[in-house]
Design an enzyme around this catalytic site. Structure first.
Site, PDB file in Angstrom:
ATOM      1  N   ARG A   1       4.677  -3.198  -4.312  1.00 53.88           N
ATOM      2  CA  ARG A   1       4.559  -1.667  -4.130  1.00 53.88           C
ATOM      3  C   ARG A   1       5.522  -1.855  -5.273  1.00 53.88           C
ATOM      4  O   ARG A   1       5.677  -0.535  -6.005  1.00 53.88           O
ATOM      5  CB  ARG A   1       4.808  -1.144  -3.106  1.00 53.88           C
ATOM      6  CG  ARG A   1       4.841  -2.049  -2.033  1.00 53.88           C
ATOM      7  CD  ARG A   1       5.146  -0.495  -0.370  1.00 53.88           C
ATOM      8  NE  ARG A   1       5.172   0.610  -0.930  1.00 53.88           N
ATOM      9  CZ  ARG A   1       4.113   1.468  -0.076  1.00 53.88           C
ATOM     10  NH1 ARG A   1       3.135   1.352   0.454  1.00 53.88           N
ATOM     11  NH2 ARG A   1       4.732   2.658  -0.135  1.00 53.88           N
TER      12      ARG A   1
ATOM     13  N   TRP B   1      10.345   0.364  -8.278  1.00 55.09           N
ATOM     14  CA  TRP B   1       8.873  -0.008  -9.485  1.00 55.09           C
ATOM     15  C   TRP B   1       9.107   1.892 -10.438  1.00 55.09           C
ATOM     16  O   TRP B   1       9.857   2.927  -9.733  1.00 55.09           O
ATOM     17  CB  TRP B   1       7.417   0.869  -9.144  1.00 55.09           C
ATOM     18  CG  TRP B   1       6.956   1.416 -10.045  1.00 55.09           C
ATOM     19  CD1 TRP B   1       6.662   0.442 -11.035  1.00 55.09           C
ATOM     20  CD2 TRP B   1       6.206   1.956 -10.704  1.00 55.09           C
ATOM     21  NE1 TRP B   1       5.861   0.570 -11.599  1.00 55.09           N
ATOM     22  CE2 TRP B   1       5.866   2.109 -11.667  1.00 55.09           C
ATOM     23  CE3 TRP B   1       6.370   3.994 -10.465  1.00 55.09           C
ATOM     24  CZ2 TRP B   1       4.571   2.634 -12.335  1.00 55.09           C
ATOM     25  CZ3 TRP B   1       5.934   5.010 -11.131  1.00 55.09           C
ATOM     26  CH2 TRP B   1       4.548   4.604 -11.958  1.00 55.09           C
TER      27      TRP B   1
ATOM     28  N   GLY C   1      10.074   8.406  -4.266  1.00 60.04           N
ATOM     29  CA  GLY C   1       9.511   9.376  -5.113  1.00 60.04           C
ATOM     30  C   GLY C   1       9.605  10.117  -5.705  1.00 60.04           C
ATOM     31  O   GLY C   1      11.092   8.583  -6.252  1.00 60.04           O
TER      32      GLY C   1
ATOM     33  N   GLU D   1     -14.996  -1.298 -14.557  1.00 58.33           N
ATOM     34  CA  GLU D   1     -13.785  -1.864 -13.850  1.00 58.33           C
ATOM     35  C   GLU D   1     -14.284  -3.229 -14.125  1.00 58.33           C
ATOM     36  O   GLU D   1     -12.357  -3.477 -14.009  1.00 58.33           O
ATOM     37  CB  GLU D   1     -14.915  -1.582 -12.066  1.00 58.33           C
ATOM     38  CG  GLU D   1     -14.483  -2.719 -11.242  1.00 58.33           C
ATOM     39  CD  GLU D   1     -13.041  -2.324 -10.693  1.00 58.33           C
ATOM     40  OE1 GLU D   1     -12.158  -0.841 -11.029  1.00 58.33           O
ATOM     41  OE2 GLU D   1     -11.908  -2.614 -10.719  1.00 58.33           O
TER      42      GLU D   1
ATOM     43  N   GLU E   1      -5.407  -4.958 -16.801  1.00 55.51           N
ATOM     44  CA  GLU E   1      -4.374  -4.933 -15.641  1.00 55.51           C
ATOM     45  C   GLU E   1      -4.144  -6.086 -15.983  1.00 55.51           C
ATOM     46  O   GLU E   1      -2.872  -5.796 -16.290  1.00 55.51           O
ATOM     47  CB  GLU E   1      -4.484  -4.174 -15.335  1.00 55.51           C
ATOM     48  CG  GLU E   1      -5.348  -4.103 -14.009  1.00 55.51           C
ATOM     49  CD  GLU E   1      -5.132  -3.910 -12.592  1.00 55.51           C
ATOM     50  OE1 GLU E   1      -4.777  -2.785 -12.254  1.00 55.51           O
ATOM     51  OE2 GLU E   1      -6.452  -3.563 -12.241  1.00 55.51           O
TER      52      GLU E   1
ATOM     53  N   HIS F   1     -23.832   4.899 -30.661  1.00 54.86           N
ATOM     54  CA  HIS F   1     -23.321   6.809 -30.666  1.00 54.86           C
ATOM     55  C   HIS F   1     -21.925   6.531 -31.277  1.00 54.86           C
ATOM     56  O   HIS F   1     -21.882   7.189 -31.789  1.00 54.86           O
ATOM     57  CB  HIS F   1     -23.889   7.159 -29.595  1.00 54.86           C
ATOM     58  CG  HIS F   1     -24.965   7.867 -29.238  1.00 54.86           C
ATOM     59  ND1 HIS F   1     -25.672   8.577 -29.741  1.00 54.86           N
ATOM     60  CD2 HIS F   1     -26.034   7.430 -28.452  1.00 54.86           C
ATOM     61  CE1 HIS F   1     -26.932   9.097 -29.004  1.00 54.86           C
ATOM     62  NE2 HIS F   1     -26.985   8.028 -28.415  1.00 54.86           N
TER      63      HIS F   1
HETATM   64  O1  M6R Z   1      -4.511   3.239  -3.514  1.00 56.81           O
HETATM   65  P1  M6R Z   1      -5.299   3.915  -4.639  1.00 56.81           P
HETATM   66  O2  M6R Z   1      -6.888   3.634  -4.758  1.00 56.81           O
HETATM   67  O3  M6R Z   1      -5.582   6.039  -4.228  1.00 56.81           O
HETATM   68  O4  M6R Z   1      -5.283   3.646  -5.761  1.00 56.81           O
HETATM   69  C1  M6R Z   1      -5.930   4.326  -7.541  1.00 56.81           C
HETATM   70  C2  M6R Z   1      -5.830   3.774  -8.532  1.00 56.81           C
HETATM   71  O5  M6R Z   1      -4.187   3.663  -8.276  1.00 56.81           O
HETATM   72  C3  M6R Z   1      -6.151   2.303  -8.031  1.00 56.81           C
HETATM   73  O6  M6R Z   1      -7.050   1.827  -7.919  1.00 56.81           O
HETATM   74  C4  M6R Z   1      -5.458   1.112  -9.824  1.00 56.81           C
HETATM   75  O7  M6R Z   1      -6.091   1.798 -10.649  1.00 56.81           O
HETATM   76  C5  M6R Z   1      -5.658  -0.368  -9.156  1.00 56.81           C
HETATM   77  N1  M6R Z   1      -4.346  -0.978  -9.829  1.00 56.81           N
HETATM   78  C6  M6R Z   1      -7.043  -1.045 -10.245  1.00 56.81           C
HETATM   79  O8  M6R Z   1      -7.574  -2.345  -9.963  1.00 56.81           O
END
Ligand code: M6R
Length: 619
Positions: A30, A78, A106, A488, A495, A511
């Site tokens: 997280r 984070w 938060g 994707e 990432e 284009h």
């Molecule tokens: O928990 P969520 O599915 O809402 O998260 C959405 C995005 O933050 C998440 O899919 C992010 O793009 C991933 N790191 C992609 O691998």
């Protein structure tokens, strides 16, 4: 987002530190900028915190062991307010003699004004965080009231934004108090011990009995009791449930990375998401939706809201649901939705897609849709999380816990759930334009096996990734449902392998993007099934020829038996044949495996890529 753990154990116990560190290890996905713990010991409150991953905290604790304790809290961060330094790491302290410790997930949006007022009173701060403001406020209230729950209650209504707070006090051994608003917190109910966590992974090694808290609630745990009140001080109830997976599901189980394990779990993620949702004769039953059939028949527009990978699953859903139901579907990035004056009314079904169920942008989009009168449905992987709770209805995906930051198995489960929704709506409305829903369901049920077949064929993709470790840029092309898969594929590579990558709709190539093609440029092309309507297959084969003629290295993902691509492909990666609409469940898998192995070849940690966190609980 951050990970939060709280623990209280029996009078004679001393295992708080072990439980808290174990929970933090499971929650490190997280956030991993810094980590810290606070224990209430016989000598008072002790804290230790370090910038960097959890192992830095563990080394610090090895050099300076803490006293035994039965009451502790821990945090993995984070960073949002203040960089990832030792000083900004949680816990933060407050009250007379700094005898209170507090952790937070938060953002406290009004922290500037609160801090200004505290500074004017002479309160000193040692960090740049918004959290320290809450620590000072709760500490001060404790000094007045002598009770941790009452102190928390006195503060929460002064705070604006999204927060989960946990606090312990040197003078209250055996008590941890938590509060939540727009941010997750679950209670783990043990035997003579109780737990708090951002999610159940925090305590899954100890108990599967959990309690879901509502919005704006405060919970107080002791070793053998818990109590819940609202932010108005009135008694409240949590909702008890049993966690259906065990600790092994949240562990690597012999794999070297979670991402590899989660990619391999995809046949189950798809299969489990389909389970129990059809009658023997193939008719779909989605009673769990809690939206009446009449309301669903009345829907004249569907808007998906989601972010990142989840938004790409929604893009796949758009093609499928429009085709099967003839209802117009649009996809809005959740963070844009609120700001584009969305056209939404009581006949609009707003479907949010989220693995975590706590992405703030998506949550805010759902709330906005509700304000506008829409019906809201959540496709979500995390039981009891905020987004399904805020929605009128939920269709859970059953991918199991996803720990790696890069989403893989949740993506396949989201697409599967969206197919279920589309076919259910088609069935309900008697729509057969896109084929008989029952026949499509039969084919969908064969997909887990086909996903497994793709996984069994990945040796060449791994070799390609190892060979391409020095690649600086990769392009991805697709059309129709292959377009979101191109997006994707590019996202996965960005990432976790930190490689510049872009996904395009193949028709868009001429284009502009074709100017990027130079000799040797690797390009993945997702080729539709040969029998796709509108000559799509032929058109993509032409696109491959166009880039190949300009020197591109063409890495082609094609169905078994498709020989048309062979003359123009540097590599052909085969997937089993399936109908065009279901192909994303197969074609994305080689792209996930490619990104994973490229990251590994570069010596990177795919589970915890830099600057990212598993879910983004800030706007
Ligand atoms: O928990 P969520 O599915 O809402 O998260 C959405 C995005 O933050 C998440 O899919 C992010 O793009 C991933 N790191 C992609 O691998």
């Amino acid at each position: 987002m951050c990970g939060i753990v709280g623990y209280v154990g029996p009078q004679m116990g001393s295992k708080a530190l072990g439980v808290v560190l174990e929970g933090l290890a499971r929650l490190e996905y997280r956030g991993y900028d810094s980590a810290g713990v606070a224990l209430v010991t016989a000598d008072g409150l002790q804290t230790e915190k370090r910038a960097g991953k959890l192992e830095n905290l563990r080394s610090a604790l090895d050099s300076h062991p803490m006293e035994e304790s039965r009451t502790g809290i821990g945090h993995t961060r984070w960073a949002t307010h203040g960089g990832p330094t030792d000083g900004n790491a949680h816990p933060h302290r407050g009250g007379e003699g700094d005898r209170l410790a507090l952790i937070h997930n938060g953002i406290i949006e009004n922290f500037h004004s609160l801090k200004k007022a505290l500074l004017a009173e002479g309160v000193e701060f040692v960090s740049e965080t918004d959290t320290e403001v809450a620590a000072k406020l709760v500490g001060r209230e404790y000094d007045k009231l002598g009770d941790l729950t009452a102190a928390m209650l006195a503060v929460v209504n002064q705070l604006q934004g999204a927060f989960t707070l946990l606090a312990v006090h040197a003078d209250s051994p055996g008590v941890v108090v938590g509060a939540r608003r727009n941010s997750p917190l679950v209670v783990g109910l043990g035997d003579g011990e109780n737990f708090l966590g951002s999610d159940v992974a925090a305590f899954i090694g100890h108990t599967r009995h959990a309690l879901e808290l509502g919005q704006d609630q405060i919970v107080t745990i002791t070793p053998d009791s818990y109590s819940v009140i609202g932010f108005d001080g009135a008694p409240a109830q949590g909702k008890a449930y049993e966690v259906t997976w065990d600790a092994s599901a949240a562990e690597k189980g012999g794999y070297s990375t979670f991402m590899e394990k989660e990619i391999d779990e995809q046949p189950h993620a798809v299969g489990d998401t389909l389970l129990g949702r059809t009658k023997d004769d193939g008719e779909l039953v989605l009673d769990e939706l809690r939206i009446s059939e009449d309301q669903l028949r009345n829907v004249d527009r569907i808007t998906f809201v989601a972010c990142g990978t989840a938004a790409y699953s929604a893009l796949v859903a758009k093609y499928a649901i429009e085709h099967w139901t003839r209802i117009p579907v649009e996809v809005s990035l959740a963070h844009e939705f609120r700001y584009c004056d969305p056209i939404v009314d009581e006949r609009t079904l707003v479907v949010s897609v989220s693995q975590s169920g706590e992405t703030m942008d998506t949550l805010m989009a759902v709330k906005h849709a509700k304000e506008l009168g829409a019906l809201t449905l959540s496709i979500c992987n995390t039981h009891g999380s905020t987004i399904p709770r805020e929605s009128d209805a939920v269709l859970y995906t059953h991918a199991g816990p996803e720990v790696a930051v890069a989403s893989t198995k949740a993506f396949l489960a989201q697409i599967t759930a969206a197919y279920l929704l589309g076919l259910y709506l088609a069935q309900l409305r008697g729509e057969t334009f896109g084929g008989d829903p029952k026949e499509l369901m039969t084919e969908l049920r064969e997909m887990p096996e086909k996903v497994q077949e793709v996984l069994d064929r990945m040796d060449r993709v791994v070799e390609m990734a190892n060979f391409m470790a020095d690649t600086r840029s990769v392009l991805f092309l697709g059309r129709h449902v292959g377009f979101p898969i191109a997006l994707e594929g590019a996202l996965k590579l960005k990432e976790i392998a930190y490689i510049h990558a872009e996904g395009f709709a193949a028709g868009e190539l001429k284009h502009g993007p074709i100017a990027l093609i130079e000799p040797g440029q690797p390009v993945f092309i997702i080729v539709p099934a040969p029998e796709s309507p509108h000559d799509l297959h032929k058109k993509v084969v032409s696109n491959i020829q166009e880039i190949r003629a300009r020197g591109a290295r063409t890495l082609v993902i094609a169905h078994d038996g498709d020989e048309d691509v062979v003359p123009f492909a540097n590599e052909v990666i085969r997937v089993p044949h399936c109908s065009p609409m279901l192909a994303p469940l197969l074609t994305v898998v080689p792209l996930q495996v490619f990104a994973l192995h490229l990251a590994l070849a570069k010596g990177l940690d795919p589970d915890q890529p830099r600057n990212l966190a598993k879910s983004v609980t800030v706007e």
